[in-house]
Design a protein around this motif. Structure first.
Motif, PDB file in Angstrom:
ATOM      1  N   ILE A  35       0.846  -1.208   0.000  1.00 41.78           N
ATOM      2  CA  ILE A  35       0.000   0.000   0.000  1.00 41.78           C
ATOM      3  C   ILE A  35       0.874   1.248   0.000  1.00 41.78           C
ATOM      4  N   GLN A  36       1.958   1.193   0.805  1.00 39.98           N
ATOM      5  CA  GLN A  36       2.826   2.370   0.920  1.00 39.98           C
ATOM      6  C   GLN A  36       3.602   2.656  -0.358  1.00 39.98           C
ATOM      7  N   SER A  37       3.749   1.657  -1.232  1.00 40.69           N
ATOM      8  CA  SER A  37       4.509   1.933  -2.459  1.00 40.69           C
ATOM      9  C   SER A  37       3.613   2.043  -3.694  1.00 40.69           C
ATOM     10  N   ALA A  38       2.309   2.088  -3.493  1.00 44.92           N
ATOM     11  CA  ALA A  38       1.397   2.183  -4.638  1.00 44.92           C
ATOM     12  C   ALA A  38       1.346   3.609  -5.178  1.00 44.92           C
ATOM     13  N   THR A  39       1.123   3.712  -6.499  1.00 45.26           N
ATOM     14  CA  THR A  39       0.852   5.040  -7.075  1.00 45.26           C
ATOM     15  C   THR A  39      -0.643   5.182  -7.414  1.00 45.26           C
ATOM     16  N   VAL A  40      -1.301   4.044  -7.632  1.00 46.43           N
ATOM     17  CA  VAL A  40      -2.752   4.061  -7.835  1.00 46.43           C
ATOM     18  C   VAL A  40      -3.356   2.928  -7.016  1.00 46.43           C
ATOM     19  N   LEU A  41      -4.435   3.221  -6.285  1.00 41.31           N
ATOM     20  CA  LEU A  41      -5.111   2.168  -5.517  1.00 41.31           C
ATOM     21  C   LEU A  41      -6.576   2.094  -5.938  1.00 41.31           C
ATOM     22  N   PHE A  42      -7.026   0.901  -6.242  1.00 41.52           N
ATOM     23  CA  PHE A  42      -8.448   0.661  -6.514  1.00 41.52           C
ATOM     24  C   PHE A  42      -9.013   0.009  -5.258  1.00 41.52           C
ATOM     25  N   VAL A  43      -9.939   0.714  -4.614  1.00 39.39           N
ATOM     26  CA  VAL A  43     -10.329   0.341  -3.250  1.00 39.39           C
ATOM     27  C   VAL A  43     -11.777  -0.143  -3.194  1.00 39.39           C
ATOM     28  N   ASP A  44     -11.967  -1.298  -2.563  1.00 30.68           N
ATOM     29  CA  ASP A  44     -13.306  -1.859  -2.358  1.00 30.68           C
ATOM     30  C   ASP A  44     -14.034  -1.154  -1.223  1.00 30.68           C
ATOM     31  N   ASP A  45     -15.322  -1.366  -1.200  1.00 32.65           N
ATOM     32  CA  ASP A  45     -16.206  -0.807  -0.188  1.00 32.65           C
ATOM     33  C   ASP A  45     -15.815  -1.090   1.253  1.00 32.65           C
ATOM     34  N   PRO A  74     -19.185  -1.687 -12.163  1.00 34.22           N
ATOM     35  CA  PRO A  74     -19.224  -3.036 -12.754  1.00 34.22           C
ATOM     36  C   PRO A  74     -17.842  -3.664 -12.784  1.00 34.22           C
ATOM     37  N   GLN A  75     -17.805  -4.973 -12.510  1.00 29.14           N
ATOM     38  CA  GLN A  75     -16.544  -5.703 -12.405  1.00 29.14           C
ATOM     39  C   GLN A  75     -15.671  -5.534 -13.656  1.00 29.14           C
ATOM     40  N   GLU A  76     -16.278  -5.612 -14.834  1.00 29.07           N
ATOM     41  CA  GLU A  76     -15.494  -5.532 -16.078  1.00 29.07           C
ATOM     42  C   GLU A  76     -14.821  -4.168 -16.189  1.00 29.07           C
ATOM     43  N   PHE A  77     -15.508  -3.138 -15.710  1.00 30.03           N
ATOM     44  CA  PHE A  77     -14.966  -1.786 -15.798  1.00 30.03           C
ATOM     45  C   PHE A  77     -13.767  -1.639 -14.857  1.00 30.03           C
ATOM     46  N   ILE A  78     -13.879  -2.208 -13.654  1.00 30.05           N
ATOM     47  CA  ILE A  78     -12.760  -2.162 -12.698  1.00 30.05           C
ATOM     48  C   ILE A  78     -11.536  -2.833 -13.330  1.00 30.05           C
ATOM     49  N   GLU A  79     -11.783  -4.004 -13.928  1.00 29.53           N
ATOM     50  CA  GLU A  79     -10.660  -4.747 -14.523  1.00 29.53           C
ATOM     51  C   GLU A  79     -10.030  -3.937 -15.652  1.00 29.53           C
ATOM     52  N   LYS A  80     -10.853  -3.268 -16.436  1.00 31.52           N
ATOM     53  CA  LYS A  80     -10.337  -2.441 -17.544  1.00 31.52           C
ATOM     54  C   LYS A  80      -9.486  -1.294 -16.992  1.00 31.52           C
ATOM     55  N   LEU A  81      -9.974  -0.650 -15.935  1.00 33.17           N
ATOM     56  CA  LEU A  81      -9.232   0.468 -15.336  1.00 33.17           C
ATOM     57  C   LEU A  81      -7.877   0.003 -14.803  1.00 33.17           C
ATOM     58  N   MET A  82      -7.869  -1.190 -14.193  1.00 29.32           N
ATOM     59  CA  MET A  82      -6.605  -1.701 -13.642  1.00 29.32           C
ATOM     60  C   MET A  82      -5.604  -1.950 -14.769  1.00 29.32           C
ATOM     61  N   VAL A  83      -6.060  -2.560 -15.846  1.00 24.71           N
ATOM     62  CA  VAL A  83      -5.172  -2.848 -16.978  1.00 24.71           C
ATOM     63  C   VAL A  83      -4.620  -1.536 -17.534  1.00 24.71           C
ATOM     64  N   VAL A  92       0.216  -0.435  -9.362  1.00 24.87           N
ATOM     65  CA  VAL A  92      -1.208  -0.571  -9.050  1.00 24.87           C
ATOM     66  C   VAL A  92      -1.426  -1.534  -7.886  1.00 24.87           C
ATOM     67  N   VAL A  93      -2.212  -1.079  -6.924  1.00 25.48           N
ATOM     68  CA  VAL A  93      -2.649  -1.963  -5.843  1.00 25.48           C
ATOM     69  C   VAL A  93      -4.175  -2.056  -5.889  1.00 25.48           C
ATOM     70  N   ARG A  94      -4.639  -3.274  -5.895  1.00 26.27           N
ATOM     71  CA  ARG A  94      -6.084  -3.506  -5.804  1.00 26.27           C
ATOM     72  C   ARG A  94      -6.347  -3.927  -4.365  1.00 26.27           C
ATOM     73  N   LEU A  95      -6.999  -3.045  -3.611  1.00 27.56           N
ATOM     74  CA  LEU A  95      -7.182  -3.268  -2.175  1.00 27.56           C
ATOM     75  C   LEU A  95      -8.566  -3.865  -1.941  1.00 27.56           C
ATOM     76  N   LYS A  96      -8.577  -5.106  -1.434  1.00 28.07           N
ATOM     77  CA  LYS A  96      -9.845  -5.816  -1.266  1.00 28.07           C
ATOM     78  C   LYS A  96     -10.051  -6.191   0.205  1.00 28.07           C
ATOM     79  N   GLY A  97     -11.289  -6.179   0.645  1.00 23.12           N
ATOM     80  CA  GLY A  97     -11.578  -6.537   2.032  1.00 23.12           C
ATOM     81  C   GLY A  97     -11.223  -7.993   2.321  1.00 23.12           C
ATOM     82  N   GLY A  98     -10.791  -8.260   3.535  1.00 16.49           N
ATOM     83  CA  GLY A  98     -10.494  -9.641   3.941  1.00 16.49           C
ATOM     84  C   GLY A  98      -9.353 -10.227   3.151  1.00 16.49           C
ATOM     85  N   ASP A  99      -9.557 -11.424   2.622  1.00 16.90           N
ATOM     86  CA  ASP A  99      -8.571 -12.065   1.752  1.00 16.90           C
ATOM     87  C   ASP A  99      -9.033 -11.914   0.302  1.00 16.90           C
TER      88      ASP A  99
END
Ligand code: SAH
Length: 263
Positions: A35-45, A74-83, A92-99
């Motif tokens: 997280i500390q070295s990310a330049t972009v984070l996609f964060v879940d609820d 929408p999931q497909e849009f998140i995936e497109k943004l990450m790519v 890029v860090v994709r930050l998801k709750g739990g595991d």
């Protein structure tokens, strides 16, 4: 913008990070470093603000959950943004709750990124079911009461057949398994009825909302009373429902507070 053609390998990288159940102290050191070295984070609820605050002040934070009253992205849009972000050279860090790999569609994200030629690393987080049960001082397995655990979703993909609760109930009963049900509160009535075909109405149950957070609440009850107990207590998502004999102490404490204290 210099975007490589689709499906060609890129030098960029994406890390799926498990943020744990909410309490920032339950993050792993690896998660914190990512997280500390990310330049972009996609964060879940379900990722708490204290955890997002570990990101560098210069990092771009993209909320892709239902925050701000919006419908979730929408999931497909998140995936497109990450790519796209990886191809622009971001860390890029994709930050998801739990595991990341317990529900929450982490597997689909990895497949999509890999198909786009992007290398992915996954960092475990403490899954909500584990944190919820441990917060009550209860073990998920016990040599006398439970020989295994099933993590199961109460919310199937729309249109899909969903969980065979009757089979699960019969198996849990004969094999002495603890059931840890994610996304189950809104369908608790239906799940309860199905589980009662194979498990006794007296089976102990706990429901834990906001596990590991200061707002955590829980109830102890039995399978026969589950849906009514949830309604009476006003419990809502995010909650974990735990069904099995390991919860006997919690259910007893709820039914007879005096007796449980004396025990
Ligand atoms: N990947 C996540 C689960 C995502 S599915 C994990 O490993 O924990 C979302 C569901 O997880 C919620 O509906 C709820 O059932 C559960 N959940 C997530 N955080 C929770 C929390 N702090 N307390 C209770 N349940 C939680």
């Amino acid at each position: 913008m210099n975007t490589p053609p689709k499906n060609l390998p890129t030098s960029g990288h994406c890390t799926l990070v498990g943020a744990g159940p909410g309490d920032p102290e339950l993050l792993t050191l690896k998660a914190l470093k990512a997280i500390q070295s990310a330049t972009v984070l996609f964060v879940d609820d379900l990722v708490s603000n204290e955890i997002v605050a570990f990101a560098p002040p210069t990092a771009r934070i993209v909320y892709v959950g239902k925050r701000g009253g919006c419908k979730s992205t929408p999931q497909e849009f998140i995936e497109k943004l990450m790519v796209m972000a990886v191809r622009e050279g971001e860390t890029v860090v994709r930050l998801k709750g739990g595991d990341p790999f317990i529900f929450g569609r982490g597997g689909e994200e990895v497949e999509h990124l890999q198909a786009a030629g992007i290398a992915v690393t996954v960092i475990n987080g403490i899954t909500a079911g584990l944190a919820a049960v441990t917060s009550l001082g209860v073990p998920l397995t016990h040599r006398q009461h439970a020989h295994g655990v099933v993590f199961v979703t109460g919310h199937a993909k729309p249109g899909a057949a969903g969980t065979d609760w009757r089979l699960l109930a019969a198996t849990a009963h004969s094999a002495r398994l603890t059931l840890v049900i994610y996304m189950g509160v809104s369908g608790a009535g239906r799940i309860q009825q199905e589980l009662l075909t194979g498990l006794p109405a007296s089976t102990p149950v706990a429901v834990i909302q906001n596990a590991s957070l200061p707002t955590q609440r829980h109830i102890g009850t039995t399978l026969g009373l589950l849906a009514d107990a949830i309604e009476q207590a006003g419990l809502a998502s995010p909650s974990i429902i735990v069904v099995g004999d390991v919860m006997a102490g919690v259910a007893l404490a709820a039914a007879h507070p005096q007796a449980a204290r004396a025990a």
